[in-house]
Design an enzyme around this catalytic site. Sequence first.
Site, PDB file in Angstrom:
ATOM      1  N   SER A 131       0.811  -1.220   0.000  1.00 52.68           N
ATOM      2  CA  SER A 131       0.000   0.000   0.000  1.00 52.68           C
ATOM      3  C   SER A 131       0.842   1.267   0.000  1.00 52.68           C
ATOM      4  CB  SER A 131      -0.945   0.004   1.201  1.00 52.68           C
ATOM      5  OG  SER A 131      -0.215  -0.115   2.411  1.00 52.68           O
TER       6      SER A 131
ATOM      7  N   ASP B 254      -3.427   6.076  12.199  1.00 54.33           N
ATOM      8  CA  ASP B 254      -2.624   5.381  11.190  1.00 54.33           C
ATOM      9  C   ASP B 254      -1.309   6.140  11.042  1.00 54.33           C
ATOM     10  OD1 ASP B 254      -1.416   4.360   8.928  1.00 54.33           O
ATOM     11  OD2 ASP B 254      -3.253   4.244   7.746  1.00 54.33           O
TER      12      ASP B 254
ATOM     13  N   HIS C  21       0.648   5.158   6.816  1.00 54.42           N
ATOM     14  CA  HIS C  21       0.362   5.748   5.510  1.00 54.42           C
ATOM     15  C   HIS C  21       0.461   7.272   5.564  1.00 54.42           C
ATOM     16  CE1 HIS C  21      -1.537   1.718   5.454  1.00 54.42           C
ATOM     17  NE2 HIS C  21      -1.000   1.696   4.257  1.00 54.42           N
TER      18      HIS C  21
END
Length: 433
Positions: free
Chosen positions: A165, A409, A412
């Site tokens: 990702s 998070d 990311h």
Amino acid sequence: MLGEMKTPFSPSPSPSPSSLLKNKARFSPYLVTLLVFIFLVSILYGEDFICIFGQQLQLYSNPHAFFSSPERVKRQKLPFAIGKTEEGCDVFSGRWVRDELNRPLYEESECPYIQPQLTCQAHGRPDKDYQFWRWQPHGCDLPKFNASLMLETLRGKRMMFVGDSLNRGMYVSLVCLLHRLIPQDAKSMETFDSLTVFTAKEYNATIEFYWAPFLLESNADNAVVHRISDRVVRKGSINKHGRNWKGVDILVLNTYLWWMTGLKMKILLGSFEDEAKEIVEVSTEDAYRMAMKSMLRWVRLNMDPKKTRVFFTSMSPSHGKSIDWGGKEGGNCYNETKMIENATYWGSDCRRSVMGVIGEVLRKTKVPITFLNITQLSSYRKDAHTSIYKKQWSPLTAEQLANPASYADCVHWCLPGLQDTWNELLFAKLFYP
């Protein structure tokens, strides 16, 4: 132990003068003609032969040539290169400079291709400071990102990002940097299982992302249906995914995050189809080394260094422990709006041993691959993560809402933001290696 081997160039007894005379007597007119022809050709084209073979010797005798400075291979012009970086300039070593005049490179609302996991402003982030920073290498400047040049270079070609990702975020960033130059009815983005394809129709070009978090085949290739503790990677299985990468002109690879289970890695020695599966447990470093070597072998067998370029992106750092940068214990990137100013900072979430494996394997290889070392420069950017400002795929509990850091998070990155810089570095190494 290897058995004894005779060298193909073992010295043989010197011929006697009488045997030489006998051999001379056997020379036919055809042989004499052939020798004269070879002699004349060597005189006429000797310099060309020296140049051709000299390039090959330089290319394959210097294992460091393509580690981070492939441009230093003399006489070897890399595909797509139109210039070169200033001598002695390391574009990955530098500092962050605030630039409100030229940043961000695009607006979040202008790019419809950003996944809801990365649209921080749309999900309530109150500040935009993280968008206004530009990477400034020491002693030189990064070439300005030129979207027109990039699209013209991709005309009739395929560019593909492969990995996890984090590489998908870099892929989306590049699409956002380019799509404004393409009319609305001349571009599209479609997803086919593991493959996402952005098409620029007028350019007959595609920019693609292929999901393969280990590069090798694993039982965790489905990002949703698996458990971290059960991850198994199949040894020597890169062709499972690699067959989908063949034919691309520019390939950008990464793999790191999914190896960091905190456990030993389970490696399958046979096939997932076998009834009795042989699985061994090895250290993360040994497993990662195995994957790196498989990747390089695939590149050597499937990518033409005269026509294609391959990049490998290093570890993307996370910021899950605020005590690393002097913050409170139990904290993380949540509510962090300023970057880390300590130039030597290296967080505990980044395993130096894995970085060491990358350096070790790339230093030894003769495979032409360009290393994008984004780890250190990204380590300073604890302010640039999505944190809590993203789409949540399941409702948050009362306990989570009471403690936002518990669901932040810190892996990311918001777009626009840090990953646009990764693409500026990719641009620099593609055109000015």
